[in-house]
Design an enzyme around this catalytic site. Structure first.
Site, PDB file in Angstrom:
ATOM      1  N   GLY A 160       0.914  -1.322   0.230  1.00  0.00           N
ATOM      2  CA  GLY A 160       0.495   0.025  -0.345  1.00  0.00           C
ATOM      3  C   GLY A 160       0.409   1.001   0.283  1.00  0.00           C
ATOM      4  O   GLY A 160       0.203   2.486   0.736  1.00  0.00           O
ATOM      5  N   SER A 161       2.316   0.772  -0.056  1.00  0.00           N
ATOM      6  CA  SER A 161       2.612   2.813  -0.916  1.00  0.00           C
ATOM      7  C   SER A 161       2.056   3.439  -1.559  1.00  0.00           C
ATOM      8  O   SER A 161       2.575   4.940  -1.348  1.00  0.00           O
ATOM      9  CB  SER A 161       4.199   2.134  -1.005  1.00  0.00           C
ATOM     10  OG  SER A 161       4.605   1.626  -2.248  1.00  0.00           O
ATOM     11  N   ARG A 183      -5.255  -8.881  -8.682  1.00  0.00           N
ATOM     12  CA  ARG A 183      -6.074  -9.845  -8.850  1.00  0.00           C
ATOM     13  C   ARG A 183      -6.508  -9.071 -10.705  1.00  0.00           C
ATOM     14  O   ARG A 183      -6.606  -8.317 -10.797  1.00  0.00           O
ATOM     15  CB  ARG A 183      -7.811  -9.819  -8.009  1.00  0.00           C
ATOM     16  CG  ARG A 183      -7.449  -9.929  -6.552  1.00  0.00           C
ATOM     17  CD  ARG A 183      -7.335 -11.357  -7.081  1.00  0.00           C
ATOM     18  NE  ARG A 183      -7.906 -12.649  -7.305  1.00  0.00           N
ATOM     19  CZ  ARG A 183      -8.014 -13.400  -7.381  1.00  0.00           C
ATOM     20  NH1 ARG A 183      -6.532 -14.352  -7.054  1.00  0.00           N
ATOM     21  NH2 ARG A 183      -8.394 -14.691  -8.410  1.00  0.00           N
ATOM     22  N   HIS A 188       1.002   0.376 -13.640  1.00  0.00           N
ATOM     23  CA  HIS A 188       1.504  -0.540 -13.710  1.00  0.00           C
ATOM     24  C   HIS A 188       3.372  -0.591 -14.355  1.00  0.00           C
ATOM     25  O   HIS A 188       3.863   0.452 -14.879  1.00  0.00           O
ATOM     26  CB  HIS A 188       1.473  -1.450 -15.487  1.00  0.00           C
ATOM     27  CG  HIS A 188       2.284  -2.551 -15.827  1.00  0.00           C
ATOM     28  ND1 HIS A 188       1.938  -3.847 -15.383  1.00  0.00           N
ATOM     29  CD2 HIS A 188       2.769  -2.494 -16.702  1.00  0.00           C
ATOM     30  CE1 HIS A 188       2.321  -4.645 -16.222  1.00  0.00           C
ATOM     31  NE2 HIS A 188       3.677  -4.511 -16.938  1.00  0.00           N
TER      32      HIS A 188
HETATM   33  C1  GRF Z   1       3.800  -0.781  -7.337  1.00  0.00           C
HETATM   34  O1  GRF Z   1       4.732  -1.520  -8.051  1.00  0.00           O
HETATM   35  C2  GRF Z   1       2.818  -1.130  -8.700  1.00  0.00           C
HETATM   36  O2  GRF Z   1       3.518  -0.531 -10.303  1.00  0.00           O
HETATM   37  C3  GRF Z   1       2.262  -1.898  -9.044  1.00  0.00           C
HETATM   38  O3  GRF Z   1       2.492  -3.135  -7.611  1.00  0.00           O
HETATM   39  C4  GRF Z   1       2.870  -2.391  -6.355  1.00  0.00           C
HETATM   40  C5  GRF Z   1       1.891  -1.933  -5.790  1.00  0.00           C
HETATM   41  O4  GRF Z   1       3.266  -1.387  -4.585  1.00  0.00           O
HETATM   42  N1  GRF Z   1       1.158  -2.829  -9.734  1.00  0.00           N
HETATM   43  P1  GRF Z   1       2.010  -1.060  -3.501  1.00  0.00           P
HETATM   44  O5  GRF Z   1       1.662  -1.889  -2.521  1.00  0.00           O
HETATM   45  O6  GRF Z   1       1.507   0.601  -3.773  1.00  0.00           O
HETATM   46  O7  GRF Z   1       3.475  -0.398  -2.424  1.00  0.00           O
END
Ligand code: GRF
Length: 222
Positions: A21-22, A100, A118
């Site tokens: 969830g960053s 998902r 992405h």
């Molecule tokens: C990110 O690298 C995003 O590009 C990908 O999944 C990751 C999510 O990271 N789709 P976070 O959970 O938001 O830290």
């Protein structure tokens, strides 16, 4: 597809997560700083152990876990997601590390107001292990793309891209950390454009301020 999305925008967003969830945190921070004029009305995780659920709770945001393991089919899981979102007046759905694959049951009702991030320079490297694939291919740069979600995986119209140089001896882990930094800048920015009604998806594709976006979307300055 509606092309009047945002015309009744209240700035309500829902954020769907599966893990750390960053990016969710970047949205929470952008709302708190006023950079993003929005209300995060709901955070949904398909994973009960997602660390991002705690980030949302700490920020006083309503959370919901819809565990995909409790659903036999993707379509019934997607219907549960749709039902949950329809109880809130959601203008924009943000997929932020939501791991998902979604079906038209969810995508169609939210088409044009559904964004994903992405970690590659789409159309390069849809799918998984994007940074390792860029390194293995000998690319001199990697990056990240925010795009509208359409039923084809990782191939909806790009909105904005940020590029990150690949160095000598770079690793996927190191590269991912650098890409993560720019993810947190471009994703709230794209959401702000949408909620300001500057960004749209119509049958002609994605546009910003009435101009069709180029193939990779807006290029965020390095
Ligand atoms: C990110 O690298 C995003 O590009 C990908 O999944 C990751 C999510 O990271 N789709 P976070 O959970 O938001 O830290």
């Amino acid at each position: 597809m509606t092309d009047t999305v945002g015309s009744t925008s209240n700035g309500n967003i829902a954020i769907l997560i599966s893990g750390t969830g960053s990016n969710l945190q970047a949205f929470i921070d952008a709302v708190a700083s006023g950079q993003l004029q929005a209300k995060i009305s709901l955070v949904i995780s398909n994973n009960p152990d997602a660390a991002g659920l705690q980030r949302a709770a700490d920020a006083g945001i309503e959370t919901l876990c819809i565990n995909h393991r409790e659903y036999e089919h993707r379509e019934t899981f997607d219907a549960a997601l749709t039902n949950a979102l329809q109880k809130h007046d959601i203008d924009l759905v943000i997929l932020a590390g939501f791991m998902r694959i979604l079906t038209p049951v969810f995508i169609e009702p939210y088409l044009g107001r559904l964004l994903n991030i992405h970690p590659s320079l789409l159309p390069k490297y849809p799918g998984l292990h994007t940074h390792q694939r860029a390194i293995d291919a000998g690319d001199d740069e990697a990056g990240v793309t925010v795009h509208f979600v359409t039923p084809e995986l990782d191939s909806g119209p790009p909105v904005i891209q940020a590029r990150v140089a690949i160095g000598e001896g770079d690793t996927a882990v190191a590269l991912a950390a650098r890409v993560n930094v720019v993810e947190h800048k471009i994703y709230p920015l794209a959401a702000q454009w949408f909620l300001q009604r500057r960004l749209r998806l119509t049958n002609e594709g994605a546009s910003l301020d009435g101009e069709a976006l180029p193939e990779g979307g807006v290029q965020y300055p390095q």
